[in-house]
Design a protein around this motif. Structure first.
Motif, short mmCIF file in Angstrom:
data_model
loop_
_atom_site.label_atom_id
_atom_site.label_comp_id
_atom_site.label_asym_id
_atom_site.label_seq_id
_atom_site.Cartn_x
_atom_site.Cartn_y
_atom_site.Cartn_z
N LYS A 164 32.52 33.11 46.94
CA LYS A 164 32.41 34.18 45.92
C LYS A 164 31.38 33.82 44.85
CE LYS A 164 35.85 34.04 43.08
NZ LYS A 164 37.26 34.10 42.69
N HIS A 165 31.45 32.59 44.34
CA HIS A 165 30.55 32.22 43.23
C HIS A 165 29.12 32.01 43.71
CE1 HIS A 165 34.38 30.80 40.96
NE2 HIS A 165 34.15 32.07 40.78
N ALA A 218 36.13 42.27 36.19
CA ALA A 218 37.36 43.07 36.07
C ALA A 218 38.62 42.21 36.15
CB ALA A 218 37.38 44.14 37.16
N ASN A 219 38.50 41.02 36.70
CA ASN A 219 39.64 40.09 36.84
C ASN A 219 39.10 38.72 36.48
OD1 ASN A 219 39.51 42.15 39.28
ND2 ASN A 219 41.65 41.91 38.71
N ALA A 220 39.02 38.47 35.19
CA ALA A 220 38.17 37.38 34.70
C ALA A 220 38.69 35.97 34.98
CB ALA A 220 37.94 37.57 33.21
N GLY A 236 34.48 29.09 36.31
CA GLY A 236 34.92 30.38 36.83
C GLY A 236 33.77 31.37 36.81
N SER A 237 34.03 32.54 37.35
CA SER A 237 32.98 33.56 37.46
C SER A 237 32.35 33.89 36.10
CB SER A 237 33.55 34.83 38.10
OG SER A 237 34.77 35.21 37.48
N GLU A 259 41.05 40.70 31.45
CA GLU A 259 42.05 39.76 31.99
C GLU A 259 43.43 40.21 31.50
OE1 GLU A 259 42.36 37.11 34.23
OE2 GLU A 259 44.44 37.38 33.62
N LEU A 260 44.33 40.47 32.42
CA LEU A 260 45.64 41.03 32.06
C LEU A 260 46.68 39.97 31.70
CD1 LEU A 260 47.16 43.71 31.79
CD2 LEU A 260 47.75 43.56 34.20
N HIS A 261 46.61 38.81 32.33
CA HIS A 261 47.61 37.76 32.07
C HIS A 261 47.42 37.20 30.66
CE1 HIS A 261 49.90 34.07 32.47
NE2 HIS A 261 50.32 34.45 33.67
N ASP A 311 44.27 45.99 31.61
CA ASP A 311 44.51 46.20 33.04
C ASP A 311 43.26 46.85 33.66
OD1 ASP A 311 45.29 47.08 35.52
OD2 ASP A 311 47.18 47.95 34.83
N CYS A 312 42.64 46.15 34.60
CA CYS A 312 41.39 46.69 35.17
C CYS A 312 41.60 48.04 35.85
CB CYS A 312 40.78 45.69 36.15
SG CYS A 312 41.71 45.43 37.65
N ASP A 320 37.96 41.11 41.56
CA ASP A 320 38.45 39.87 42.16
C ASP A 320 39.97 39.76 41.92
OD1 ASP A 320 38.57 37.29 43.17
OD2 ASP A 320 37.74 36.35 41.38
N SER A 377 44.13 39.40 42.16
CA SER A 377 45.01 38.36 42.71
C SER A 377 45.85 38.93 43.85
CB SER A 377 45.86 37.75 41.61
OG SER A 377 46.25 38.72 40.67
#
Ligand code: SAM
Length: 278
Positions: free
Chosen positions: A18-19, A41-43, A99-100, A118-120, A143-144, A164, A166
């Motif tokens: 991916k990277h 979108a999902n950092a 990370g990305s 990032e949602l978490h 939330d993306c 990306d 989970s």
């Protein structure tokens, strides 16, 4: 309730694929002078310490970045990616895997912008701490599936979007397809990289079949199965919508090289590279 933490997997063979592709795409966009936006979108957290308990649990990086760093490689595209990893690890040993968001932040020019979702909650706090005081980065605990389409089209009319997930929700493959369809309606010219895991349950086919049926004018689809008999992650794929037109010519050799290093030699493994432009 989200339980996925990317720290368990950072630097594994799927992250490498991916990277590597992300750095190739970002470098390509910089060939034009016009500014662009990078949306993650999902950092995730942006950086992962090798010594952290997450990383040490399964030591997945040993089957990923560690193998690549231990091989002498002459390929310029792979070395662009590796040089960035080495920037964060100036000593001989790998202590941090990026990370990305970190790759993007290193590569983008002052005129470009970044937007991270990032949602978490905890991961969001880590992400914010890792990218403090960057005027060109917006970081949101969002939330993306609700937020991404609202960021499109970007004012620059040029952009790279990494999707990306989970894939921990029951219907997350379907939600990802819907997100991509809605995003394309608002920003058809963007370059989208969509990552997915290959697991025994083959649920990724919900996503890949839907994407291949979208009648996209231009796409690349790279899939690496590292170990077909693995109980967990067998491989991964990246679907790129509107990739650089030269991707096949540029990366055919590099991807084969990465695969030859990463594959489990005792198991069925394969690489596939489909491209709308031959
Ligand atoms: C695979 S990880 C991201 C890794 C990161 N992109 C990288 O390559 O370094 C997926 C991330 O998405 C986050 N996430 C899960 N659901 C999300 C959602 N609906 N919106 C935004 N982020 C989400 C997770 O908490 C996790 O940190």
């Amino acid at each position: 309730m989200l339980s996925y933490r990317h720290g368990f997997h950072a630097g594994n063979f799927a992250d490498v694929l991916k990277h590597f592709l992300l750095t190739y795409v970002l470098e390509y966009l910089k060939k034009k002078d016009n500014s662009f936006v990078y949306i993650d979108a999902n950092a995730g957290a942006g950086k992962y310490l090798i010594d952290e308990s997450f990383m040490q649990k399964n030591k997945e990086y040993l089957n990923g970045i560690d193998k690549i760093l231990k091989t002498e490689i002459k390929d310029k595209f792979i070395n662009n990616y590796l040089n960035l990893v080495k920037t964060l690890n100036p000593n001989k040993y790998l202590t941090i895997y990026p990370g990305s968001c970190w790759f993007a932040q290193q590569m983008l020019r002052p005129k470009d912008r970044m937007h991270f979702l990032e949602l978490h909650k905890n991961e969001f706090v880590n992400l914010e701490n890792n990218f403090k005081n960057h005027s060109k980065i917006i970081i949101e605990n969002e939330d993306c599936y609700k937020r991404l389409v609202k960021l499109l089209p970007p004012i620059e009319k040029r952009g790279v979007i990494l999707i990306d997930p989970s894939y921990e929700l029951k219907d997350e493959y379907e939600k990802t397809v819907e997100l991509i369809e809605n995003s394309l309606k608002k920003f058809n010219n963007g370059t989208y990289l969509i990552w997915y895991p290959i697991l025994e349950n083959k649920k990724f086919e919900i996503l890949t079949n839907a994407l291949e049926n979208l009648n996209l004018k231009s796409y690349s689809h790279i899939q690496m199965i590292i170990d077909k008999h693995a109980v967990g992650l067998q491989g991964s794929g990246v679907f790129i919508i509107n990739p650089p037109f030269s991707i096949k010519a540029d990366l055919k050799h590099s991807l084969q090289l990465l695969f030859d290093i990463l594959k489990n030699k005792d198991s069925d493994s394969k690489i596939e590279f489909k491209n709308s432009i031959q």
